[in-house]
Design a protein around this motif. Sequence first.
Motif, PDB file in Angstrom:
ATOM      1  N   LEU B 125      41.780  35.042  34.152  1.00  0.00           N
ATOM      2  CA  LEU B 125      42.822  35.609  35.005  1.00  0.00           C
ATOM      3  C   LEU B 125      43.408  36.877  34.382  1.00  0.00           C
ATOM      4  O   LEU B 125      43.804  37.802  35.074  1.00  0.00           O
ATOM      5  CB  LEU B 125      43.946  34.590  35.231  1.00  0.00           C
ATOM      6  N   HIS B 126      43.456  36.892  33.044  1.00  0.00           N
ATOM      7  CA  HIS B 126      44.005  38.064  32.360  1.00  0.00           C
ATOM      8  C   HIS B 126      42.970  39.170  32.233  1.00  0.00           C
ATOM      9  O   HIS B 126      43.295  40.340  32.327  1.00  0.00           O
ATOM     10  CB  HIS B 126      44.504  37.670  30.964  1.00  0.00           C
ATOM     11  N   THR B 127      41.712  38.786  32.020  1.00  0.00           N
ATOM     12  CA  THR B 127      40.711  39.799  31.682  1.00  0.00           C
ATOM     13  C   THR B 127      39.823  40.201  32.854  1.00  0.00           C
ATOM     14  O   THR B 127      39.256  41.278  32.873  1.00  0.00           O
ATOM     15  CB  THR B 127      39.796  39.283  30.555  1.00  0.00           C
ATOM     16  N   HIS B 128      39.649  39.322  33.833  1.00  0.00           N
ATOM     17  CA  HIS B 128      38.698  39.598  34.921  1.00  0.00           C
ATOM     18  C   HIS B 128      39.374  39.583  36.280  1.00  0.00           C
ATOM     19  O   HIS B 128      38.864  39.017  37.235  1.00  0.00           O
ATOM     20  CB  HIS B 128      37.550  38.575  34.915  1.00  0.00           C
ATOM     21  N   ARG B 129      40.527  40.209  36.359  1.00  0.00           N
ATOM     22  CA  ARG B 129      41.288  40.179  37.603  1.00  0.00           C
ATOM     23  C   ARG B 129      40.437  40.648  38.790  1.00  0.00           C
ATOM     24  O   ARG B 129      40.433  40.035  39.846  1.00  0.00           O
ATOM     25  CB  ARG B 129      42.526  41.065  37.468  1.00  0.00           C
ATOM     26  N   HIS B 130      39.687  41.730  38.581  1.00  0.00           N
ATOM     27  CA  HIS B 130      38.932  42.293  39.692  1.00  0.00           C
ATOM     28  C   HIS B 130      37.894  41.302  40.238  1.00  0.00           C
ATOM     29  O   HIS B 130      37.797  41.067  41.436  1.00  0.00           O
ATOM     30  CB  HIS B 130      38.250  43.587  39.245  1.00  0.00           C
ATOM     31  N   THR B 131      37.127  40.706  39.314  1.00  0.00           N
ATOM     32  CA  THR B 131      36.102  39.733  39.717  1.00  0.00           C
ATOM     33  C   THR B 131      36.738  38.576  40.479  1.00  0.00           C
ATOM     34  O   THR B 131      36.236  38.140  41.513  1.00  0.00           O
ATOM     35  CB  THR B 131      35.399  39.157  38.466  1.00  0.00           C
ATOM     36  N   ILE B 132      37.837  38.079  39.946  1.00  0.00           N
ATOM     37  CA  ILE B 132      38.470  36.918  40.580  1.00  0.00           C
ATOM     38  C   ILE B 132      38.990  37.290  41.955  1.00  0.00           C
ATOM     39  O   ILE B 132      38.752  36.591  42.939  1.00  0.00           O
ATOM     40  CB  ILE B 132      39.581  36.354  39.674  1.00  0.00           C
TER      41      ILE B 132
END
Lengths: 472, 467
Positions: B125-132
């Motif tokens: 959630l902190h590092t892959h906001r875009h993917t999520i």
Amino acid sequence: MNPTTQQKHELNFDLEFGNFYYTEHYTYDAGYGLSERTIDYICDVKNDAPWIREFRKKALHIFLNKPNPTHWASADLNNIDYNHIRYYLAKDKHPRRSWEEVPENVKKTFERLGIPEKERKFLAGVEAQFDSEAAYSNMKEELAKQGVIFVGSTEGLNNYPDIFKKWFSKVIPPGDNKFAALNSAVFSGGSFIYVPPGVKVRQPLQAYFRINAENFGQFERTLIIADEGAEVTYMEGCTAPRFETSTLHSAVVELVALPGAKIQYITVQNWSPNVYNLVTKRGLAFAEAQIKWIDCNIGSRLTMKYPGVILKGPKARGEVISIALANNGQHQDTGAKMIHAADETTSNIVSKSISIGNGRATYRGLVHIPSHLRGCKNNTECDALLIHTDSRTDTYPAIVVKGQGNCVQHEASVSKVSAEQIFYMQQRGLSEAQAMSLSVNGFVNDLVRQFPIEYSVELKRLIDLEMEGSVG
Amino acid sequence: MFNAPDTVLPPNNNKTTFFEAPHLPDWWNQRRHAAWLQYLHTPAPGRRHESWRFAETHHLHLIDHLRCPCPPTPATCQTLIDSSLQNSSTPDALCIVFANDTLLHLPPEHQLPPGLTLLPFEKALHTHRHTIEHHFHNPPLSLGSERYTYLHAAMCTNGLLITIGKNTQLDRPIEIHHWLIGPYTGNFPQLLLIAETNSRATVLLHFHSADSHPAYLSHYTDTTIQPGANLKLLRIQNLNRHSLCMTFLSSLIERDASLLTCDLHLGCQLARAENRTRLTAPGGSSDMLSIALTDGDQILDQRTLQEHNAPHCRSDLLYKNALHHLSKTIFSGLIRVAPGACGTDAYQTNRNLLLSPRAEAYSLPGLEICNDDVKCSHGATTSPLDPEHLFYLHTRGIPSQHAHRLLVLGFLEDVLSRIADASLKEYLAELIQKKFSQTPHIPTTALPSDEWAGTGAVGDLRVLQGT
């Protein structure tokens, strides 16, 4: 005239088979819209008994309170404006027994449709309904001697109340669905048939339904009772002229097959493409009785019709044979319902649909076998044929099986006309259109063969007509 | 029935703090809160809803009594990790263990095969906001459980983000275990699974109960199979007999990619599984399999959608149920072929074997075809065991109970045979055998009367046998 032009000529005539109307002056007209006053008007004209008046009003209440079933059905239902429909139109309240007495315009209409001619040929009895009331009703004398009753529903209600009332609205109560409620509120016309025990009516009885007026709703109500061991075949046909505005046809058909009886009910529906055809049909089969619906839907704008059989007695059998043809702008939402309610009952559904152009054919089915039963069987086959890339077909069966030793199988397939078949036939000298027509007729052939011969010939021709111009 | 606790989800007293969890990024907390409001505004489904036809909605009341899950004690953690490793299909599986949405075990990074990324959702959630944001519940599943997918989005705080890198061929399966602990626990794990171009992998999901308390599991999988990739996704649901489980699977299959999903339903009071496959580019292939062995008064409710949005794709669905006692299964499937999807091959088969006169099978196979150049069919059958088959086996000296078992296993066999992997097949067969041997033989006359059926009061029929 060479054979091709002659054929062409015939076809052109037939294509417009039902598309004509004569201006008619109605003696009775309930006006536009639906309210308690409409019901009172109909009751007064028809001289209904108080219980019928009450029944109609109750049904009206149900109709007004039930929403359109658009959570599963076509949203096209919302386009029906119930206030722009006339609910009762009649020239005369009583049908004529002899063809000569039928009013000239009505006679012309039915003669163009070939009604008395057909009767002479092979029918045991005919009833012809023109808008709200039967214009003509006749039956061969020897049947009357055997005790067979074949009259309009109003006459049945007035003259044979003890048989009529016993079964009337027992198979399809007004609360069954919105359109059954509508029919129960304003019903008029339709047939009432009673076949006494053991009597086998060899030739079919026929009714012909005709809508002539614009913005009109036809609500016939048919009740057929075959007493123990009796047999009867009933056929109905329908046409209407093509108007710009929509027309509504909402019938209720109830069949009662007492122990050992056999009823076959054949419909060839060829309404014009402005008709909403919302029909409730159901049969009640007692022990060892058989009910068979043969249903063919070619016309109308939207048809919603799911003939059903309640298999109430042991070893009863229900069958639905259905052919639907959906051309441009049409939606044929047809299907079957089999409610098993006794041991060792069997049912069979065979449905074939053809979608042409942007037509949409839908199969919607219900098979229900509750847990206290044993040895029930159902077989369902649905085949769909798609002619064009934008044709559409849907299948929505619902199958409920509980209980001991009950077997159900359902299968559906979708296909298109095989290019190889067409190529083969073209190679043998048939035009692409002929090849297409032949292929489509072949697709439904095994079902068409179950129709009485006169109908199967007509059906083949109708299919040819519908296919015309759909290729190339 | 159980005594319902007073607390409800999210805890009433600190509702605002629940959606301001400090360990989660703000955007996620806001999103959860918005989903919570949507959940509150969406009416609970009733049987009149077309997508809940024949369903038993009264079991869903369990959801109104859920508690926030407590993290497991260190002692239980170790037991659960050990038990997970034992329950995996092979010893060398890449094992990830969650209990009550808390991550207990993750293989250390240096042990992971190259190309594979396993990220706990909390971190992702902190590092892959875009993917999520791109994949999470996008597009929505829309198979009837909107209310419960909103609840899932509101409650979801953990799970996994798995990326199988380009051209990565994993020969070890990834096995994810979820354990439910404690009464009225609600678990809402999420799995985001991305199989990149030309990758190949097998993922197994296991759902277990650590005790016999009623609990609720809502598991949501969003998976994307990129061009040429090949993924097998198996889900084994073996929760206790008082629990409620909803599994959501939304998969997107790209060009020449293939996905095989197989569900094995063994436990639960009520399990609802929604599975939607979208084929978006030519050459896509989807196999959807399911095996269920139900007994007692278990209810299994499966809704599927095979969506053909591109030409020349294939999909094949085979759902088989063997029903004992008072159990009930509902299968509602739809194949939807879009107007442009020519050359489609789509099949759908549901077969039910009624092993008790009181079992109920509901089948709603559906087709919506808007293109003529298709090969489409569906079939549904429901029947008891063929007495002739039983007789044949009897004449060969096989006792009744064995014959029975042999025929049921034979019935389920052709689903297993679709899973090409022999060891996986064997693993599933073992689980089925185990469930079968635990299913007590109860004569029809000993089955409780109808008024008890479906109330949950006869959750475990083994009680009746005194075992």
